[in-house]
Write an enzyme that holds these catalytic residues in place. Structure first.
Site, mmCIF file in Angstrom:
data_model
loop_
_atom_site.group_PDB
_atom_site.id
_atom_site.type_symbol
_atom_site.label_atom_id
_atom_site.label_comp_id
_atom_site.label_asym_id
_atom_site.label_seq_id
_atom_site.Cartn_x
_atom_site.Cartn_y
_atom_site.Cartn_z
ATOM 1 N N TYR A 106 -8.116 6.387 20.051
ATOM 2 C CA TYR A 106 -9.265 5.848 19.320
ATOM 3 C C TYR A 106 -9.393 4.327 19.468
ATOM 4 O O TYR A 106 -10.221 3.705 18.828
ATOM 5 C CB TYR A 106 -9.227 6.320 17.860
ATOM 6 C CG TYR A 106 -9.439 7.816 17.832
ATOM 7 C CD1 TYR A 106 -10.726 8.356 17.834
ATOM 8 C CD2 TYR A 106 -8.361 8.692 17.954
ATOM 9 C CE1 TYR A 106 -10.928 9.717 17.897
ATOM 10 C CE2 TYR A 106 -8.557 10.057 18.031
ATOM 11 C CZ TYR A 106 -9.835 10.570 18.003
ATOM 12 O OH TYR A 106 -10.037 11.924 18.094
ATOM 13 N N GLN A 131 0.810 -1.213 0.000
ATOM 14 C CA GLN A 131 0.000 0.000 0.000
ATOM 15 C C GLN A 131 0.849 1.271 0.000
ATOM 16 O O GLN A 131 0.336 2.377 0.063
ATOM 17 C CB GLN A 131 -0.933 -0.007 1.215
ATOM 18 C CG GLN A 131 -1.923 -1.158 1.176
ATOM 19 C CD GLN A 131 -2.638 -1.386 2.494
ATOM 20 O OE1 GLN A 131 -2.560 -0.569 3.413
ATOM 21 N NE2 GLN A 131 -3.349 -2.493 2.611
ATOM 22 N N GLU A 174 -14.239 3.375 10.587
ATOM 23 C CA GLU A 174 -14.773 4.394 11.495
ATOM 24 C C GLU A 174 -14.645 5.802 10.934
ATOM 25 O O GLU A 174 -13.730 6.097 10.179
ATOM 26 C CB GLU A 174 -13.998 4.380 12.822
ATOM 27 C CG GLU A 174 -14.089 3.074 13.576
ATOM 28 C CD GLU A 174 -13.343 3.104 14.910
ATOM 29 O OE1 GLU A 174 -12.654 4.117 15.200
ATOM 30 O OE2 GLU A 174 -13.479 2.123 15.669
ATOM 31 N N HIS A 199 -0.742 -0.414 5.527
ATOM 32 C CA HIS A 199 -1.104 0.656 6.456
ATOM 33 C C HIS A 199 -0.047 1.751 6.615
ATOM 34 O O HIS A 199 0.541 1.927 7.666
ATOM 35 C CB HIS A 199 -1.482 0.061 7.823
ATOM 36 C CG HIS A 199 -2.534 -0.998 7.696
ATOM 37 N ND1 HIS A 199 -2.860 -1.849 8.700
ATOM 38 C CD2 HIS A 199 -3.328 -1.338 6.656
ATOM 39 C CE1 HIS A 199 -3.812 -2.688 8.295
ATOM 40 N NE2 HIS A 199 -4.109 -2.382 7.052
#
Lengths: 146, 373
Positions: free
Chosen positions: B257, B89, B247, B153
């Site tokens: 979070y 990614q 989210e 990520h």
């Protein structure tokens, strides 16, 4: 009739469930000392798969709906070995037919080394009941050019 | 009797299944189209970021490492882009011009870089000026470490507020149990810097020994959408969940979070990694998706081009090939609509300075939504 239906639903649910991670045992069996080159490649490929492929093609290679084609039992993977290597190396775009279904999406190039590409090919071609006649080697991956 | 037993087993197998399901979900609607879609930029492979210069031209990043300026229908390749680590990614990621670009000329961009400690790469924020079709005066503002060969990520989106701060996201680099909850490590965080790269002294962990001082929030997974709310000035983000549990969050200085201690998602394999969706000291999302839509790119709709959408939030879906309109009342999502259905893998959605909505699609190009038929 009602009962049969319930049992059927139940079996389907159980099948769909997959709540235990069986993969671990698969991987463990490949990390014994007397690994053949193929076993090592498959074990290394499992790690690559988890990192790079899992999210779309899913842990058991089933793909996702009409978006991401399956790898398990995929005729594209067995019939189009070179194209598969090409897709991993350089990405894939446009319509393909997998097991009679049309998929039209985009897969970006993953930036894997030739070794990692060979490993992940060996993993997907030898897992979930998939079988391969001949191991994918780094040389074979190298020979697939843009 | 036999039947009730079966039903009992059935219920148990449902429970054991962990197939994520959201209770009291707001159904997504497909409404009559009040717009048309036209392709503006063709033949792009993975248009990750887009931003606009005062002359109306668009800067587009390709994940592979190319930077393109699109002006009057023509693409020009911008030279002298730093080398990117194009793997998984990672690659050349977001791009955003400074709010005062007209006076200072700064362009900010994020990319995966191999610089620094360890094999592999990690996310980096730099800024540069555009001169004669090349980046110049490149300044390196932040580089996450250590590097990792994992493919997942990297984040990353960039946003400015109106107080001179720049925010950017770095995902947890596929190291869920090590990075996001550890404030001494990079990854799984939102960062805040002064626009020149200095770390603000009022950052929440500035005075905490060993903490990474640039951290603004932690316990994030992989945020790939960020935009400032047009009225409140707060920075909103969205982040990818695992299987379920994407989210939408509003940034609060120092907030946790909760990833991976609390989540509405499960492992890709369907197994659970946490039973908790709430814990003291951790933030509830404003909204969450089960199943995941794989959100990428987001923008608040402002201006008068789309009266029905004004004040609401657009979110791209990589997975389901559409853009989702989240209708808001204050900070609450009250309705959802599908926009641009079947457009393709949506990598980014942005409102341009001309007030139009632009959608970047992988393996395709950039589209503009035109109000009216």
């Amino acid at each position: 009739m009602k009962n049969t239906l319930t049992i059927l639903t139940l079996s389907l649910l159980l099948l769909a469930c997959n709540s235990k991670e069986n993969k671990k045992t698969d991987m463990a069996s490949y990390t014994t000392e007397k690994q053949t080159p193929l076993e090592k490649s498959i074990a290394d490929g499992a790690i690559v798969y988890k990192d790079f492929c899992n999210q779309c093609h899913r842990p058991k290679g089933k793909g996702l709906g009409k978006t991401y084609p399956p790898l398990v039992g995929s005729d594209w993977l067995t019939d189009k070995r070179t194209e598969s290597i090409h897709a991993i190396k350089y990405g894939l775009k446009g319509e393909i037919q997998v097991n009679g279904k049309t998929y039209d999406n985009v897969m970006s190039p993953l930036g894997l080394s030739d070794q990692e590409t060979a490993d992940v090919m060996n993993y997907i071609m030898n897992t979930w009941g998939n079988t391969q006649d001949e191991m994918v080697t780094v040389e074979e991956v190298k020979s697939v050019t843009k | 009797m036999k039947n009730s037993l079966l039903i009992g087993v059935l219920c148990i197998s449902f429970l054991a299944c962990n197939t994520p399901k959201k209770e009291k979900n707001i159904a997504i609607n497909t409404v009559q189209k009040t717009y048309s879609i036209e392709k503006i930029v063709d033949e792009l492979s993975n248009p990750w970021g887009m931003t606009w210069l005062p002359d109306g031209s668009m800067l587009i990043t390709e994940k592979s490492g190319e930077l393109i300026q699109f002006k009057d229908g023509t693409k020009t390749e911008i030279k002298n882009v730093p080398e990117v680590y194009n793997r998984g990614q990672g690659g050349l990621l977001d791009i955003k011009v400074h709010p005062d670009y007209a006076t200072n000329g700064w362009i900010y961009f994020t990319y995966a870089s191999t610089e620094g400690e360890g094999e592999g790469g990690n996310t980096k924020l730099s800024r540069a000026k555009l001169k004669e079709n090349a980046l110049s005066e490149i300044e390196h503002l932040y580089k996450a470490s250590p590097n990792s060969t994992r493919g997942q990520h990297f984040g990353s989106r960039i946003e400015f507020d109106d107080k001179g701060y720049v925010y950017f996201s770095i995902g947890e680099r596929g190291d869920r149990d090590t990075n996001p909850q550890d404030k001494t490590r990079d990854g799984g965080k939102i960062y805040r810097l002064h626009d020149d790269g200095r770390v603000p002294e009022d950052n929440p962990f500035f005075n905490e020994a060993d903490a990474v001082k640039a951290i603004y929030t932690f316990g994030n997974r992989n945020p790939q959408g960020m935009d400032q709310h047009p009225e409140t000035g707060e920075i909103w983000i969205h982040e990818h969940g695992p299987k379920g549990g994407d989210e939408v969050n509003i940034l609060k200085s120092g907030a946790n979070y909760g990833w991976p201690l609390i989540s509405y998602g499960v492992n890709y394999s369907g197994t659970k990694f946490t039973d908790k969706t709430k814990m003291e000291g951790m933030e509830d999302p404003i909204y969450y998706w089960v199943p995941s839509i794989a959100p990428c790119g987001m923008t608040f709709v402002t201006g008068d081009k789309y009266p029905d959408w004004k004040g609401n939030l657009l979110v791209g879906s990589l997975k389901f090939n559409y853009v989702e309109l989240l209708k808001l009342e204050g900070n609450k999502v009250v309705d959802r609509e599908k926009i641009a259905e079947d457009i393709g893998r949506v990598r980014n959605v942005q409102q341009g300075p001309d007030g139009f909505i632009y959608i970047a699609v992988e393996g395709d190009g950039i589209f503009r939504i035109m109000p009216g038929k």
